[in-house]
Design an enzyme around this catalytic site. Structure first.
Site, PDB file in Angstrom:
ATOM      1  N   MET A 100       0.820  -1.209   0.000  1.00  0.00           N
ATOM      2  CA  MET A 100       0.000   0.000   0.000  1.00  0.00           C
ATOM      3  C   MET A 100       0.856   1.263   0.000  1.00  0.00           C
ATOM      4  O   MET A 100       2.062   1.221   0.197  1.00  0.00           O
ATOM      5  CB  MET A 100      -0.924  -0.006   1.220  1.00  0.00           C
ATOM      6  CG  MET A 100      -1.919  -1.159   1.224  1.00  0.00           C
ATOM      7  SD  MET A 100      -2.967  -1.183   2.698  1.00  0.00           S
ATOM      8  CE  MET A 100      -3.980   0.277   2.424  1.00  0.00           C
ATOM      9  N   HIS A 101       0.196   2.382  -0.253  1.00  0.00           N
ATOM     10  CA  HIS A 101       0.710   3.742  -0.023  1.00  0.00           C
ATOM     11  C   HIS A 101       1.745   4.246  -1.033  1.00  0.00           C
ATOM     12  O   HIS A 101       2.066   5.430  -1.038  1.00  0.00           O
ATOM     13  CB  HIS A 101       1.330   3.884   1.375  1.00  0.00           C
ATOM     14  CG  HIS A 101       0.529   3.321   2.489  1.00  0.00           C
ATOM     15  ND1 HIS A 101      -0.756   3.706   2.773  1.00  0.00           N
ATOM     16  CD2 HIS A 101       0.834   2.362   3.407  1.00  0.00           C
ATOM     17  CE1 HIS A 101      -1.203   3.039   3.819  1.00  0.00           C
ATOM     18  NE2 HIS A 101      -0.270   2.205   4.216  1.00  0.00           N
TER      19      HIS A 101
ATOM     20  N   ASP B 233      -2.698  -5.069   0.330  1.00  0.00           N
ATOM     21  CA  ASP B 233      -2.216  -6.392   0.741  1.00  0.00           C
ATOM     22  C   ASP B 233      -2.881  -6.915   2.005  1.00  0.00           C
ATOM     23  O   ASP B 233      -3.198  -8.109   2.106  1.00  0.00           O
ATOM     24  CB  ASP B 233      -0.691  -6.393   0.883  1.00  0.00           C
ATOM     25  CG  ASP B 233      -0.142  -5.254   1.739  1.00  0.00           C
ATOM     26  OD1 ASP B 233      -0.951  -4.476   2.310  1.00  0.00           O
ATOM     27  OD2 ASP B 233       1.087  -5.132   1.830  1.00  0.00           O
TER      28      ASP B 233
END
Length: 485
Positions: A79-80, A235
């Site tokens: 992520m991110h 995830d």
């Protein structure tokens, strides 16, 4: 047959899942992280695509017939990460990853520009999130910022190359700090706080929806038909779908590169001030809370290399020979990449405390396993302080292979831990399940069921007793060292 693709930090994993929820085959390809400056963590998006193709090629060589019968593809990923494309869809610069800590000052900037940040997003602004990275970029690389036509999360860059579509799912997008997490839509206020617009964002979908179709050339290369590609999930949310954690008060621990304590919720229930993440789940009308530690299994890899062992198992074999009826004199603070929950401190650093002439590699290994468990305990404490109820805890991720680590975790958290089929595969398994849901338009509860229970690890009473004192000492060490990081 369903294909699940998980873009992790250390590698890409792909699995083939049949209609009976059985993993038919799997493959992976490794990735490296670049750290060109202190607190920085980056990867080349082209490496993600190459690793994906390499993993698919391995599957094709081993099991082309199964691959050719795939009905849909699901995606999950780290992520991110800020993946930036220009108006010609070319990558502008290396992606800035989730464990990059350079944008601490920019978090304060965002919350000053938009005082309602925490109520809109359900989260405190953290350097790991995507939005602060873009503020840093504008301040430090304005020429690159001005080129941005689209901002994509890592797995959604793979989606673009697979389908030509700019799309994302709710769970992954909730980690950008641009999403109104309760309303499940982009927030114009949060985008304005970072000088971006909705036009620069991908289209949003629920995790079980079709976002597009595999294009003809990629389908031919992979040996797959032009099948639908499902939105998927970040995830952790995908990992939850894989292990069946979609109902209220169900939880899991993820022992991957980072560590996650994940609890499913049926309502939006934020607690940003304790650095607890509140995100959309990859299942419609569902949310979840997470406490996140930035270094988990990566600490074990690090200490294995540091002590000269050929692999983690070799070191763990030595750790298992130690006497766990008594506490260790060594305590490890696992902040090799800073820390999120509960400290929100990108400057926190790893520490070994209590070394002596008698300290050997096995003792260091034990301290690392225990230190990560103490960090998970910090997360459990703030989750429960927010009123979160945790009825059951499963374990997923590569670290779930170690029964010793499970015993340590169960004893520190004082909770039994369940290990289920599919737990080691984690997010890729969930991505394949989401593909099945999307392709067949069935209810998530009929697919995202708990995997077969392999074993349960109960807390060891002797260990639990001395861990009560050890984990408080661990917390005091952080507080006493905080000003020195």
């Amino acid at each position: 047959m369903y294909l699940g693709i998980d873009l992790g930090t250390s590698g890409v994993k792909v699995i083939l899942l049949d209609n009976n929820d059985k993993i038919v085959d799997q493959a992976s390809a490794s990735l490296e992280v670049s750290r060109p400056a202190p607190l920085w963590s980056e990867q080349e998006p082209s490496d993600w695509w190459q690793a994906t193709n390499d993993a698919i090629a391995t599957l094709k060589a081993k099991n082309s017939e199964a691959l050719s019968s795939v009905l849909a593809i699901g995606l999950s990923g780290q992520m991110h990460g800020a993946t930036l494309l220009d108006d010609k869809n070319a990558i502008i610069r290396p992606a800035i990853l989730w464990n990059d800590g350079r944008s601490e000052a920019q978090c304060k900037t965002i919350e000053a520009r938009e005082p309602n940040t925490r109520s809109i997003t359900g989260n405190i602004a953290m350097p790991g999130f995507t939005a602060p990275k873009l503020v840093w970029l504008k301040e430090n690389e304005p020429e690159n910022f001005n080129k941005i036509a689209k901002v994509l999360l890592p797995k959604d860059y793979l989606r673009f190359l697979m389908t030509g579509d700019f799309a994302s799912d709710m769970s992954d997008s909730a980690g950008t700090l641009w999403l109104d997490v309760e309303k499940r839509q982009w927030s114009e206020q949060m985008l304005a706080a970072t000088d971006l617009t909705i036009d620069q964002m991908p289209t949003l979908f629920e995790g079980t929806e079709i976002t597009g179709y595999l294009n003809k050339d990629i389908a031919a290369q992979w040996g797959v038909n032009e099948v639908p590609v499902i939105a998927g999930g970040g995830d952790n949310a995908a990992g939850a779908a894989g292990i069946g954690v979609i109902n209220p008060n169900e939880a899991f621990l993820s022992l991957g590169t980072s560590g996650v304590y994940f609890v499913a919720n049926e309502t939006y229930n934020p607690n940003p001030d304790s650095a607890v993440h509140t995100f959309c789940h990859c299942i419609p009308n569902t949310w979840h809370q997470m406490s996140v530690i930035l270094s988990a299994a990566s600490c074990l890899t690090w200490v294995t290399q540091l002590t000269g062992f050929k692999d983690e198992k070799s070191l763990l074999d030595e750790v298992e020979k130690l006497d766990f009826s008594v506490p260790s004199s060594v305590i490890f603070l696992p902040y090799l990449s800073g820390e999120r929950t509960p400290h929100n401190n990108p400057n926190a650093q790893g520490v070994f405390f209590g070394l002596s002439h008698n300290t050997d590699a096995a003792e260091l290994g034990r301290a690392v396993l225990e230190g990560i468990a103490y960090a998970f305990n910090d997360g459990q404490e703030v989750l429960m302080a927010a009123g979160t109820q945790i009825d059951s805890v499963s374990v997923i991720g590569g670290g779930s292979r170690s029964k010793l680590w499970g015993k340590i975790l169960a004893s520190v958290l004082n909770k039994p831990l369940s290990y289920r089929n599919g737990g080691e595969v984690g997010p890729a398994y969930g991505a394949a399940r989401l593909a099945k849901i999307g392709a067949n338009k069935v209810d998530a509860s009929s697919v995202c069921v708990a995997g077969e229970l392999v074993h349960v690890i109960e807390p060891d009473k002797t260990m639990s007793d001395y861990y009560q004192a050890q984990k408080r000492k661990y917390q005091q060490l952080y507080l006493s060292l905080k000003e020195h990081f």
